[in-house]
Write a protein that holds these residues in place. Structure first.
Motif, PDB file in Angstrom:
ATOM      1  N   ILE A  36      31.037 -60.829 134.603  1.00  0.00           N
ATOM      2  CA  ILE A  36      30.613 -59.629 135.391  1.00  0.00           C
ATOM      3  C   ILE A  36      29.327 -58.963 134.325  1.00  0.00           C
ATOM      4  N   ALA A  37      29.485 -59.335 133.131  1.00  0.00           N
ATOM      5  CA  ALA A  37      28.456 -58.555 132.044  1.00  0.00           C
ATOM      6  C   ALA A  37      27.906 -59.793 131.088  1.00  0.00           C
ATOM      7  N   PRO A  38      27.044 -60.273 131.835  1.00  0.00           N
ATOM      8  CA  PRO A  38      26.344 -61.620 131.251  1.00  0.00           C
ATOM      9  C   PRO A  38      25.606 -61.277 129.753  1.00  0.00           C
ATOM     10  N   GLU A  39      25.114 -59.761 129.697  1.00  0.00           N
ATOM     11  CA  GLU A  39      24.520 -59.399 128.531  1.00  0.00           C
ATOM     12  C   GLU A  39      25.270 -59.015 127.458  1.00  0.00           C
ATOM     13  N   ALA A  40      26.485 -58.740 127.736  1.00  0.00           N
ATOM     14  CA  ALA A  40      27.312 -57.964 126.685  1.00  0.00           C
ATOM     15  C   ALA A  40      27.308 -58.890 125.487  1.00  0.00           C
ATOM     16  N   THR A  41      27.667 -57.777 124.139  1.00  0.00           N
ATOM     17  CA  THR A  41      27.643 -58.263 122.853  1.00  0.00           C
ATOM     18  C   THR A  41      28.900 -57.812 122.364  1.00  0.00           C
ATOM     19  N   ILE A  42      29.304 -58.640 121.511  1.00  0.00           N
ATOM     20  CA  ILE A  42      30.698 -58.600 120.937  1.00  0.00           C
ATOM     21  C   ILE A  42      30.858 -58.099 119.360  1.00  0.00           C
ATOM     22  N   ASN A  43      30.886 -57.152 119.027  1.00  0.00           N
ATOM     23  CA  ASN A  43      30.990 -56.730 117.553  1.00  0.00           C
ATOM     24  C   ASN A  43      32.625 -56.817 117.114  1.00  0.00           C
ATOM     25  N   ILE A  44      32.701 -57.456 116.122  1.00  0.00           N
ATOM     26  CA  ILE A  44      34.062 -57.459 115.398  1.00  0.00           C
ATOM     27  C   ILE A  44      33.951 -56.269 114.136  1.00  0.00           C
ATOM     28  N   ILE A  45      34.980 -55.295 114.159  1.00  0.00           N
ATOM     29  CA  ILE A  45      34.540 -54.604 113.130  1.00  0.00           C
ATOM     30  C   ILE A  45      35.951 -54.190 112.179  1.00  0.00           C
ATOM     31  N   ARG A  46      35.895 -54.411 110.868  1.00  0.00           N
ATOM     32  CA  ARG A  46      36.652 -54.191 110.033  1.00  0.00           C
ATOM     33  C   ARG A  46      36.082 -53.230 108.851  1.00  0.00           C
ATOM     34  N   ASP A  47      36.788 -52.445 108.328  1.00  0.00           N
ATOM     35  CA  ASP A  47      36.464 -51.258 107.566  1.00  0.00           C
ATOM     36  C   ASP A  47      35.403 -50.802 107.865  1.00  0.00           C
TER      37      ASP A  47
END
Lengths: 153, 304
Positions: free
Chosen positions: A77-88
């Motif tokens: 449903i959101a083909p343009e989505a980007t995923i950011n994994i955050i630490r500190d």
């Protein structure tokens, strides 16, 4: 976007899903299995102005690093989505979503006479075709090509 | 080749289909009354959750001619189904009794699900409006025996919207690069999603609403029934069904080697006078269900 303009504060640890198709944030949460009873701190911004798409939604899930296979499902449903994994407070991983080849238990078959829409012990399962996006039911071969958001389980 | 489950034609490659058809040629003399003990000691369960005569009887015949036994659950009303047992449980139980299961069920996808629960091969004999692969295999066998699968020019006529037989056949014929003409009234045209699928396979597909346009240019005419209930207006039904009726008059324009097929039962879409002509092959087609199902049963039960 500068810090003072941010609608949602930065998170220390967790996952930021950005560039979600405008209006689809709640469906994204639904697909990720995040409901009112989830303990995680979740922030949602909807219909934010964006250069890439006209409007976009953003979801931030704190203290949880979403796995690739979890986030891939939202590409339906959101083909343009980007995923950011955050630490500190730092982005340590950034990737786009990719459609899985098979999707299980996420979408309900649109054919009311399909065996997956009965009381039988069966989980809906689809083969995913790209460009254009189509889901073909493994059981009855029914093809869903539009209105996928409406078929989410 | 051992067949695991036979659920949909989409699971088969052309090579696999050819192996089944060749096996059927070998078994055809047995189907015509010869003796065989090929499946002696084997048990086939036929589970029909919907009425059927020819499919059930031809599976029975195929199994018995090969020396095997057939079990079924008798009348549906007297079975555990009315007690609310799930199909998944029924399959697991019957799989403990039989060497293979033939299943007909009103729900699309039932056979695919049954295969997930079964420890013996499932042979799909029709799942709702879904698949009926042994019908398609016997159609291909008929074309092979009575005409030719290579360089085939075929017209599929009638209800191409709802008819599962034609969808499955058209898909299989695309593997043979057949030249297909789809002949149907506007309201019963083949769905776009299926046509797109055929084109993806590289099939050459044309459409027309007039049988007259193609009758002179084809090797096989595959006729299906146009059902009255598809038309809200009875007058419209009569007008439409009349224009697809196969008569001796129409056949004057046909190629002399034309073969006419029909999955049966027919109502009035083929005139009875046509039965006496050399074009008619629908009763042979129906008989070919036996050798083809013999081949399928033998291969499913791992007997060469």
């Amino acid at each position: 976007m500068r810090e003072k303009e941010m609608r949602i504060r930065r998170i220390e640890h967790g996952t930021v899903i950005d560039h979600i198709t405008g209006g689809q944030a709640l469906n994204v949460l639904h697909i990720l299995g995040i409901s009112g009873s989830t303990k995680a701190v979740v922030s949602v911004a909807m219909n934010v102005q964006s250069g890439v798409l006209k409007t976009k939604d953003i979801v931030k899930v704190e203290d949880r690093e979403l796995k690739q296979e979890e986030v891939d499902r939202i590409s339906l449903i959101a083909p343009e989505a980007t995923i950011n994994i955050i630490r500190d407070f730092k982005v340590i991983e950034k990737h786009t979503v990719d459609l899985p080849e098979i999707i299980e238990g996420v979408v309900k078959c649109a054919n009311p006479n399909c065996i997956s829409n009965t009381d039988e012990p069966v989980i809906s399962k689809f083969t995913v075709y790209k460009n254009p996006l189509e889901l073909r039911c493994i059981y009855c071969d029914h093809v869903i090509s539009e209105g996928i958001a409406g078929q989410l389980i | 080749m051992m067949l695991e489950h036979i659920i949909s034609m989409r699971d088969f490659s052309r090579d696999e289909i050819d192996i089944i058809l060749e096996k059927a040629i070998v078994l055809e003399p047995v189907a015509r009354g010869g003796k065989s003990t090929l499946l002696s000691g084997k048990i086939l369960a036929t589970l029909f959750f919907e009425p059927s005569t020819r499919t059930r009887l031809s599976f029975d015949t195929a199994m018995k001619r090969l020396g095997g036994e057939v079990i079924d659950f008798g009348a549906l009303e007297a079975s555990s189904v009315v007690k609310g047992e799930s199909l998944a449980d029924t399959i697991r139980v019957i799989g403990g009794y039989a060497d293979a299961i033939v299943l007909r069920h009103p729900r699309e996808g039932a056979a695919r699900m049954a295969a997930e629960y079964s420890n013996v091969p499932i042979i799909n004999a029709g799942d709702g409006a879904g698949h009926h692969p042994t019908q398609t295999l016997l159609d291909l066998y008929t074309i092979m025996r009575e005409s030719s699968l290579s360089g085939l020019r075929i017209a599929l006529v009638g209800d191409l919207k709802y008819g599962r037989t034609v969808h499955s056949l058209a898909y299989a014929l695309s593997l043979y690069h057949a030249d297909m003409t789809l002949v149907s009234p506007q309201q019963l045209k083949m769905p776009d999603v299926i046509k797109k699928d055929l084109e993806k396979q590289g099939a050459n597909v044309r459409e027309t609403t007039r049988l007259d346009d193609v009758i002179g240019d084809i090797d096989v005419l595959y006729v299906t029934r146009i059902q009255r209930e598809r038309f809200p207006d009875p007058a419209e039904y009569l007008k439409v069904s009349g224009s697809y009726r196969v008569t001796e008059e129409l056949l004057k324009k046909a190629n002399e080697n034309l073969k006419i097929m029909h999955p049966l039962p027919r109502v009035d879409e083929i005139d009875h006078a046509v039965d006496r002509t050399g074009f008619a092959r629908y009763f042979e087609q129906s008989f070919y269900g036996v050798p083809v199902r013999m081949a399928v049963l033998a291969m499913a039960m791992g007997v060469e």
